[in-house]
Structure formats: structure tokens, C-alpha cells
Design a protein around this motif. Structure first.
Motif, PDB file in Angstrom:
ATOM      1  N   TRP A 210       0.950  -1.129  -0.038  1.00 16.52           N
ATOM      2  CA  TRP A 210      -0.259   0.090   0.221  1.00 16.52           C
ATOM      3  C   TRP A 210       0.796   1.361  -0.092  1.00 16.52           C
ATOM      4  CZ3 TRP A 210      -1.187   4.364   2.446  1.00 16.52           C
ATOM      5  CH2 TRP A 210      -2.310   5.092   2.212  1.00 16.52           C
ATOM      6  N   GLY A 211       0.410   2.214  -0.868  1.00 13.46           N
ATOM      7  CA  GLY A 211       1.275   3.538  -0.662  1.00 13.46           C
ATOM      8  C   GLY A 211       2.238   3.545  -1.841  1.00 13.46           C
ATOM      9  N   THR A 212       2.333   2.815  -2.547  1.00 13.44           N
ATOM     10  CA  THR A 212       3.339   3.005  -3.849  1.00 13.44           C
ATOM     11  C   THR A 212       2.726   2.425  -4.914  1.00 13.44           C
ATOM     12  OG1 THR A 212       5.597   2.522  -4.342  1.00 13.44           O
ATOM     13  CG2 THR A 212       4.769   0.888  -3.076  1.00 13.44           C
ATOM     14  N   ASP A 213       2.968   3.193  -6.024  1.00 14.68           N
ATOM     15  CA  ASP A 213       2.230   2.515  -7.376  1.00 14.68           C
ATOM     16  C   ASP A 213       3.076   1.146  -7.662  1.00 14.68           C
ATOM     17  OD1 ASP A 213       0.411   4.403  -7.293  1.00 14.68           O
ATOM     18  OD2 ASP A 213       1.659   5.376  -8.824  1.00 14.68           O
TER      19      ASP A 213
ATOM     20  N   ALA B 260       8.461   5.575  -1.984  1.00 15.41           N
ATOM     21  CA  ALA B 260       7.330   5.168  -2.790  1.00 15.41           C
ATOM     22  C   ALA B 260       7.482   5.645  -4.142  1.00 15.41           C
ATOM     23  CB  ALA B 260       6.117   5.559  -1.874  1.00 15.41           C
TER      24      ALA B 260
ATOM     25  N   LYS C  64       4.585   7.635  -6.744  1.00 20.88           N
ATOM     26  CA  LYS C  64       3.219   7.793  -6.758  1.00 20.88           C
ATOM     27  C   LYS C  64       3.355   8.923  -8.097  1.00 20.88           C
ATOM     28  CE  LYS C  64       0.546   6.458  -3.689  1.00 20.88           C
ATOM     29  NZ  LYS C  64      -0.697   5.796  -4.263  1.00 20.88           N
ATOM     30  N   ASN C  65       2.525   8.234  -9.110  1.00 18.25           N
ATOM     31  CA  ASN C  65       2.232   9.046 -10.372  1.00 18.25           C
ATOM     32  C   ASN C  65       3.494   9.520 -10.980  1.00 18.25           C
ATOM     33  OD1 ASN C  65      -0.830   9.105  -9.870  1.00 18.25           O
ATOM     34  ND2 ASN C  65      -0.520  10.953  -8.487  1.00 18.25           N
TER      35      ASN C  65
ATOM     36  N   THR D 197       8.439   9.513  -3.945  1.00 18.09           N
ATOM     37  CA  THR D 197       8.075  10.469  -2.641  1.00 18.09           C
ATOM     38  C   THR D 197       8.253   9.343  -1.499  1.00 18.09           C
ATOM     39  OG1 THR D 197       6.230  11.448  -1.891  1.00 18.09           O
ATOM     40  CG2 THR D 197       5.823   9.282  -3.245  1.00 18.09           C
TER      41      THR D 197
ATOM     42  N   VAL E 118       6.269   8.035   2.079  1.00 14.38           N
ATOM     43  CA  VAL E 118       4.901   7.672   2.840  1.00 14.38           C
ATOM     44  C   VAL E 118       5.247   7.114   4.220  1.00 14.38           C
ATOM     45  CG1 VAL E 118       2.672   6.393   2.687  1.00 14.38           C
ATOM     46  CG2 VAL E 118       4.444   6.690   0.782  1.00 14.38           C
TER      47      VAL E 118
ATOM     48  N   LYS F 131      -2.146  -3.793  -1.006  1.00 17.62           N
ATOM     49  CA  LYS F 131      -2.953  -3.065  -2.317  1.00 17.62           C
ATOM     50  C   LYS F 131      -3.192  -3.947  -3.321  1.00 17.62           C
ATOM     51  CE  LYS F 131      -0.136  -1.807  -5.650  1.00 17.62           C
ATOM     52  NZ  LYS F 131       1.216  -0.970  -6.080  1.00 17.62           N
TER      53      LYS F 131
END
Ligand code: F6P
Length: 412
Positions: free
Chosen positions: A194-197, A371, A373-374, A378, A380, A390
Motif C-alpha cells: 500500500w502507498g506505492t504504485d 514510494a 506515486k504518479n 516520494t 509515505v 494493495k
């Protein structure tokens, strides 16, 4: 236990200056005083500088291995060496949290991080240490959490860099709650953090599973058979979904979308009627039927424990054979999906997250997972990551697009 080299070593010892010479040879007093002053100055300066900037960082890799663990540690280490030059020490803990518990560690050298970008596995070794047992003493009565804290403090670590997946993150968060400085990196072929793509290992595993499906495709075109490829992922189906689409599977079965065996056999029969000689099914290890999905978790676990088949692919194969009279073949690439060199994507990703971890350490920002993200790297907070999975969202665009081109998920 490994001996620990002194961290703040002083090159000059004041006591070694022969004081008596000041009285015996007043002529040389000035000379000696000068030397003494210089020694004290150099020594104090050196210690002062080191006390302020010297860093000691612990590394560990925990849980199931995957590609790019070494590449990620290399990224962190190279970043740290760039920032701190020779004023950083890296201690590697062996076999994950076990190394921290039992103080099994090694002093790493800069050269340890050279030539490892492409190396699979983990140079530190790894092990699974279930989070639920962290508060349970080991067979000798050792309090594991207390032992990990003890090692951390005994070694005067500034922080721990932890590479791991879901279970690992729960323990990392526990250590954070216990007051340790922790920075984590998202590792797992499952891409279920969770928290990372993205997690490193995922793209490499998808490539391998896709290659397996590709190879099955060529033999499938020669035979009128149903081929089942079982892809890793007990809880989530990201690898299966991506490899299934990339490999051109006709049916993709995921833990997140319970299947109906009659729908699956329906697809096979429809394809046969349309003169398609073969059907390829990509099934995740944890795929579940609609019937089983209705059971309570405990009931399902009990059922699984009694299952006569080695894994889901074998169960499916038998049912398909019974219902369609088709010849069925099974391929289980298993741990090959976690083995070998990381793919180019993972090497880049590992380098980026590694460098970002070094930056966090520089800024003393602890308690975070690096992480993506988009498309942006970044951080988290660990407490947000720990304990959350996830999963594949059945409503996600990728599922809709796959359905649009006729891929079946065995549910409708
Ligand atoms: O979590 C990564 C993973 O490879 C899963 O995809 C798989 O279900 C599991 O680990 C296998 O675990 P082990 O290596 O302990 O058999």
C-alpha cells in the motif's frame, strides 16, 4: 559475534607525549609543546567533526527475495558515500531481522556495492520472520523486539534501512514505534504494498511470467490443449494480471475476482467451437472460486489444508478435464519468477528509490517508506503503509480494457 571496529578512532594519544622531557630538556620544550598542541588540536578537531557528521547505517533485507535487492542497496550506499564520503559506515545484517535479533552482521565496504546492479538475490541473505511472532519469545526465551533494539543501540546506529514487503513493513513500523530510526524500501514481486504504485521486483517477475506464457504459446499452437500457467501471488493478482495480458492469455484468474468453473470451461468450449485450437489460462496461486469465496476465512483455510492438489493449477486442470474432455497441461514457473537479474525498469527504479533513501537519511527524516506515486518518487509514513494490502481493483481501467478485448476473468 563480529568484533566492531572503533567508529571514532583517534590517531594521536595525548598520553604518549613524554611529559618528563619538558623538564629534562627545556630547550626542546617549545618544540614539544608545539607538537602537543598540534596533536590535541588535530585529535579534537577530528573527533568533533566526526561526532557531528559520521553516520552509521544498518542495512537489512527481509521476507521473500526478489530481483533488484542488491541494486537498491547499491543505490542507497552510493548515495550515502557521495553525501558523506568516508564518513559513513554501513553495517549489513544477515538474513533479515534475524541478523538484528542475534547480532549477526558484517561491516560493509564500498567495494561490496560495486558490480551488483545486475545481481539477483540479496548479498545479505533474507528470511521470513512473521510479524505475529515478533512479540513471542524465541525457543531460548529471547525477547525478539528487545534484542533488535539492543543490537541497534549497541552498535550506535543512526538508522536502519529496511528492504521488504508487507510483513517486513509491519515489523519496521513496530521498530519505529519502539523509537528506532527507520527508512524502508518497497520490495516484492507482488506489487501489493500500500502507498506505492510500484515495488522493485514486480516488473522483473512480470517479464519472466510473460516469457513463460510466450513459450507456452508456441507449443500451444502445435497442440489442441488447454494450458494452465500458475503465476506467483497468494493474496494478490498483479503479476498474473500483467503477465496474462502481456502474454496474450485467454483467461486470467485472480484472487480478487472469484471465478466460476463453468464460465472458465464455457470459454474453452466457445474457443474450440470457433476453431481456436488451444486456450491459455493464467492463474494466480491464490485464485479462488466463487463458491470458496463465500466461505468464512477460517473455513477456507481448513479446506485448503485438506486440498488433495499441490496447488490451484492442478485443481483447475482436473475440473476442466472432467467437464470438457480436453487435454490439459500445467506449467508452474514458481521461484524462477523471483530469480536472476533485475530487468532494466527495476534497475532504474531501484537506483531512484535508493538515492531517495540516502537523501532522507541526510535530512534525518525517519519513519518513512520510499514510494512512487504518479511517476514521482516520494515518501509515505510507515504507519500508513503497515498492515495494508494493495489489491487489484476489479473496477480498475486495466480490467475493463482486458474485458473489452475479450479476455475472461472467469466470473461472467
Ligand atoms: O511474496 C512474494 C512471493 O513470491 C509470493 O508471490 C509467493 O506467493 C510467495 O512469495 C512464495 O513464498 P516462499 O518463497 O516463502 O515460498
Amino acid at each position: 559475534q563480529n568484533p566492531l571496529p572503533p567508529l571514532y578512532c583517534t590517531e594521536f594519544s595525548v598520553q604518549k607525549i613524554p611529559y618528563k622531557d619538558f623538564f629534562l630538556a627545556p630547550l626542546f620544550s617549545l618544540y614539544y609543546n608545539l607538537i602537543l598542541d598540534t596533536c590535541i588540536h588535530i585529535s579534537t578537531e577530528r573527533n568533533r567533526r566526526k561526532d557531528k557528521t559520521m553516520k552509521r547505517v544498518g542495512f537489512l533485507t527481509s521476507g521473500g527475495d526478489c530481483q533488484a535487492l542488491n541494486a537498491t542497496m547499491r543505490g542507497v550506499a552510493k548515495g550515502l558515500y557521495q553525501i558523506y564520503k568516508d564518513e559513513v559506515e554501513i553495517i549489513g545484517f544477515e538474513d533479515g531481522y534475524k541478523g538484528l535479533m542475534y547480532a549477526n552482521y558484517l561491516m560493509m565496504k564500498q567495494s561490496d556495492f560495486s558490480g551488483v546492479l545486475t545481481k539477483g538475490g540479496t548479498m545479505l541473505g533474507t528470511s521470513r520472520q512473521p510479524f505475529k511472532l515478533m512479540r513471542v519469545p524465541d525457543k531460548d526465551g529471547l525477547d525478539k523486539v528487545a534484542a533488535m533494539k539492543h543490537t541497534y543501540h549497541k552498535l550506535s546506529l543512526d538508522c536502519l534501512v529496511i528492504l521488504g514487503g508487507n510483513g517486513t513493513h509491519k515489523t519496521a513500523n513496530l521498530l519505529r514505534e519502539e523509537g528506532l530510526n527507520v527508512v524502508t524500501l518497497p520490495k516484492t514481486i507482488d506489487n501489493d504494498l500500500w502507498g506505492t504504485d510500484m515495488t522493485f521486483g514486480f516488473q522483473s517477475a512480470v517479464d519472466i511470467a510473460t516469457d513463460t506464457i510466450d513459450r507456452i504459446h508456441t507449443t500451444a499452437t502445435s497442440h489442441s490443449r488447454v494450458f494452465i500457467i500458475e503465476v506467483m501471488g497468494h493474496k494478490v493478482g498483479h503479476v498474473t494480471l500483467h503477465a496474462g495480458i502481456a502474454g496474450g492469455a485467454d483467461v486470467i484468474l485472480l484472487p480478487e475476482i472469484p471465478y466460476d468453473i463453468d464460465v472458465v470451461t464455457g470459454v474453452i468450449q466457445k474457443r474450440a467451437a470457433a476453431d481456436k485450437k488451444f486456450t491459455i489460462i493464467a492463474v494466480a496461486e491464490g485464485a479462488i472460486s466463487k463458491e470458496d469465496a463465500r466461505l468464512k476465512k477460517k473455513e477456507y483455510k481448513e479446506k485448503l489444508a485438506k486440498r488433495k492438489y499441490p496447488s490451484i493449477a492442478y485443481e483447475l486442470a482436473e475440473k476442466i478435464q472432467q467437464k470438457t474432455d480436453k487435454e490439459v497441461r500445467i506449467t508452474v514457473p514458481g521461484h524462477t519468477q523471483r530469480g536472476g537479474s533485475p530487468c532494466a525498469y527495476d534497475r532504474v527504479f531501484a537506483t531512484r528509490v535508493g538515492a531517495a533513501a540516502a537523501e532522507l537519511i541526510l535530512n534525518q527524516e525517519y519513519g518513512y517508506m520510499i514510494a512512487m506515486k504518479n511517476q514521482k518518487i516520494t515518501k509515505v509514513p510507515l504507519q500508513d503503509v503497515a498492515g495494508k494490502l494493495k489489491m487489484v481493483d476489479p473496477q480498475d481501467g486495466i480490467i475493463k480494457e482486458a474485458r473489452t478485448i475479450g479476455i475472461s476473468f472467469g466470473d461472467q
